[in-house]
Scaffold this motif. Structure first.
Motif, PDB file in Angstrom:
ATOM      1  N   ILE A 190       0.874  -1.183   0.000  1.00 32.59           N
ATOM      2  CA  ILE A 190       0.000   0.000   0.000  1.00 32.59           C
ATOM      3  C   ILE A 190       0.906   1.227   0.000  1.00 32.59           C
ATOM      4  CG2 ILE A 190      -1.701   1.314   1.321  1.00 32.59           C
ATOM      5  CD1 ILE A 190      -2.699  -1.407   2.436  1.00 32.59           C
ATOM      6  N   LEU A 191       0.809   2.033  -1.060  1.00 30.72           N
ATOM      7  CA  LEU A 191       1.653   3.231  -1.159  1.00 30.72           C
ATOM      8  C   LEU A 191       0.989   4.436  -0.511  1.00 30.72           C
ATOM      9  CD1 LEU A 191       2.825   3.015  -4.899  1.00 30.72           C
ATOM     10  CD2 LEU A 191       3.829   1.932  -2.892  1.00 30.72           C
ATOM     11  N   GLY A 192      -0.332   4.453  -0.526  1.00 33.90           N
ATOM     12  CA  GLY A 192      -1.061   5.597   0.017  1.00 33.90           C
ATOM     13  C   GLY A 192      -2.522   5.495  -0.368  1.00 33.90           C
ATOM     14  N   GLN A 193      -3.145   6.664  -0.542  1.00 32.26           N
ATOM     15  CA  GLN A 193      -4.576   6.628  -0.865  1.00 32.26           C
ATOM     16  C   GLN A 193      -5.053   7.941  -1.487  1.00 32.26           C
ATOM     17  OE1 GLN A 193      -6.297   7.862   3.513  1.00 32.26           O
ATOM     18  NE2 GLN A 193      -5.806   5.723   3.151  1.00 32.26           N
ATOM     19  N   ILE A 194      -6.149   7.810  -2.202  1.00 29.56           N
ATOM     20  CA  ILE A 194      -6.878   8.978  -2.706  1.00 29.56           C
ATOM     21  C   ILE A 194      -8.140   9.067  -1.859  1.00 29.56           C
ATOM     22  CG2 ILE A 194      -8.055  10.038  -4.677  1.00 29.56           C
ATOM     23  CD1 ILE A 194      -6.309   8.299  -6.527  1.00 29.56           C
ATOM     24  N   ASP A 195      -8.324  10.222  -1.212  1.00 30.32           N
ATOM     25  CA  ASP A 195      -9.482  10.421  -0.343  1.00 30.32           C
ATOM     26  C   ASP A 195     -10.345  11.520  -0.960  1.00 30.32           C
ATOM     27  OD1 ASP A 195     -11.189  10.764   1.862  1.00 30.32           O
ATOM     28  OD2 ASP A 195      -9.801  12.175   2.818  1.00 30.32           O
ATOM     29  N   VAL A 196     -11.593  11.214  -1.244  1.00 27.20           N
ATOM     30  CA  VAL A 196     -12.488  12.206  -1.864  1.00 27.20           C
ATOM     31  C   VAL A 196     -13.632  12.523  -0.921  1.00 27.20           C
ATOM     32  CG1 VAL A 196     -13.793  12.826  -3.917  1.00 27.20           C
ATOM     33  CG2 VAL A 196     -12.011  11.096  -4.092  1.00 27.20           C
ATOM     34  N   ASP A 197     -13.864  13.816  -0.711  1.00 24.26           N
ATOM     35  CA  ASP A 197     -14.977  14.284   0.122  1.00 24.26           C
ATOM     36  C   ASP A 197     -16.061  14.898  -0.758  1.00 24.26           C
ATOM     37  OD1 ASP A 197     -13.428  13.655   2.282  1.00 24.26           O
ATOM     38  OD2 ASP A 197     -13.368  15.682   3.127  1.00 24.26           O
ATOM     39  N   SER A 198     -17.309  14.615  -0.415  1.00 24.28           N
ATOM     40  CA  SER A 198     -18.443  15.213  -1.124  1.00 24.28           C
ATOM     41  C   SER A 198     -19.418  15.820  -0.120  1.00 24.28           C
ATOM     42  CB  SER A 198     -19.160  14.126  -1.927  1.00 24.28           C
ATOM     43  OG  SER A 198     -20.436  14.577  -2.303  1.00 24.28           O
ATOM     44  N   ASP A 199     -20.101  16.866  -0.540  1.00 24.55           N
ATOM     45  CA  ASP A 199     -21.085  17.520   0.339  1.00 24.55           C
ATOM     46  C   ASP A 199     -22.459  16.868   0.255  1.00 24.55           C
ATOM     47  OD1 ASP A 199     -19.074  19.250   0.980  1.00 24.55           O
ATOM     48  OD2 ASP A 199     -19.949  21.017   0.027  1.00 24.55           O
ATOM     49  N   VAL A 200     -22.562  15.825  -0.560  1.00 22.75           N
ATOM     50  CA  VAL A 200     -23.853  15.167  -0.770  1.00 22.75           C
ATOM     51  C   VAL A 200     -23.772  13.704  -0.321  1.00 22.75           C
ATOM     52  CG1 VAL A 200     -25.578  14.541  -2.520  1.00 22.75           C
ATOM     53  CG2 VAL A 200     -24.307  16.677  -2.735  1.00 22.75           C
ATOM     54  N   GLU A 201     -24.763  13.271   0.451  1.00 28.08           N
ATOM     55  CA  GLU A 201     -24.798  11.862   0.873  1.00 28.08           C
ATOM     56  C   GLU A 201     -24.882  10.929  -0.319  1.00 28.08           C
ATOM     57  OE1 GLU A 201     -27.740  10.766   3.774  1.00 28.08           O
ATOM     58  OE2 GLU A 201     -27.098  12.350   5.144  1.00 28.08           O
ATOM     59  N   ASN A 202     -24.417   9.706  -0.131  1.00 29.25           N
ATOM     60  CA  ASN A 202     -24.525   8.661  -1.173  1.00 29.25           C
ATOM     61  C   ASN A 202     -23.931   9.087  -2.511  1.00 29.25           C
ATOM     62  OD1 ASN A 202     -25.981   6.460   0.044  1.00 29.25           O
ATOM     63  ND2 ASN A 202     -27.660   7.925   0.253  1.00 29.25           N
ATOM     64  N   SER A 203     -22.798   9.746  -2.466  1.00 26.91           N
ATOM     65  CA  SER A 203     -22.264  10.332  -3.705  1.00 26.91           C
ATOM     66  C   SER A 203     -21.539   9.354  -4.616  1.00 26.91           C
ATOM     67  CB  SER A 203     -21.281  11.444  -3.361  1.00 26.91           C
ATOM     68  OG  SER A 203     -21.977  12.613  -3.033  1.00 26.91           O
ATOM     69  N   PHE A 204     -20.984   8.301  -4.045  1.00 27.83           N
ATOM     70  CA  PHE A 204     -20.063   7.480  -4.832  1.00 27.83           C
ATOM     71  C   PHE A 204     -20.659   6.108  -5.121  1.00 27.83           C
ATOM     72  CE2 PHE A 204     -17.685  10.493  -2.203  1.00 27.83           C
ATOM     73  CZ  PHE A 204     -17.060  11.218  -3.206  1.00 27.83           C
ATOM     74  N   ASP A 205     -21.156   5.963  -6.352  1.00 29.98           N
ATOM     75  CA  ASP A 205     -21.700   4.654  -6.731  1.00 29.98           C
ATOM     76  C   ASP A 205     -20.551   3.775  -7.233  1.00 29.98           C
ATOM     77  OD1 ASP A 205     -21.112   5.580  -9.254  1.00 29.98           O
ATOM     78  OD2 ASP A 205     -23.202   5.788  -9.880  1.00 29.98           O
TER      79      ASP A 205
END
Ligand code: SME
Length: 155
Positions: free
Chosen positions: A122-137
């Motif tokens: 594991i080298l690291g990570q991409i972390d994505v934040d969204s202001d809307v619930e259930n954003s990432f299908d």
């Protein structure tokens, strides 16, 4: 069953990464390029944070969006640290339901953490934040995973 296409175009971003690499860009610039281009995709890419793993600590190396106080996250802490500890991606559709969540912004409702892996490492990570619930299908998660794999090959 048909799934909606992802907001993010991973092929385009990976081509941009490869182009930057060919011109001599290395780790820091490549990480920043991912953060900037991903956020340019628009919502749900409200905040994009690239952490690399140094020993037992995740260190923030590039971001685009709201600044965060969580620039160093120990493995096991928060959603980011948990993803590493459990060696799996974490898709949190509602961060208020996550007891271990470390808030970056009060506006954030959903978060996606995708590990950057090379083989078993594991080298690291991409972390994505969204202001809307259930954003990432699933399609969105798969798109971010493609970018993480494309990035891993160049780090
Ligand atoms: N929310 C993350 C911390 C990182 S900031 O949101 C950028 C977590 O719970 O680990």
């Amino acid at each position: 069953m048909t799934t909606a296409p992802s907001v993010l175009n991973p092929d385009k971003l990976i081509r941009a990464l490869q182009g930057a690499y060919a011109k001599g860009s290395r780790r820091k610039e490549l990480l920043q390029l991912v953060a900037t281009r991903m956020r340019q995709a628009g919502p749900p890419y409200t905040g994009v944070y690239l952490y690399l793993l140094h020993g037992a600590m995740l260190e923030l190396e590039a971001f685009d969006g709201r600044p965060t106080e969580h620039t160093c996250i120990p493995v096991g802490k928060g959603l980011c640290g948990r993803a590493v500890a459990e060696a799996r991606d974490i898709n949190a559709p509602d961060v208020s339901a996550e007891t271990e969540y470390l808030a970056c912004s009060v506006e954030t409702r959903a978060e996606l953490v995708v590990l950057i892996r090379r083989g078993a490492d594991i080298l690291g990570q991409i972390d994505v934040d969204s202001d809307v619930e259930n954003s990432f299908d699933e399609a969105e998660e798969a798109a971010v995973r493609e970018v993480a794999d494309g990035l891993a090959a160049l780090l």
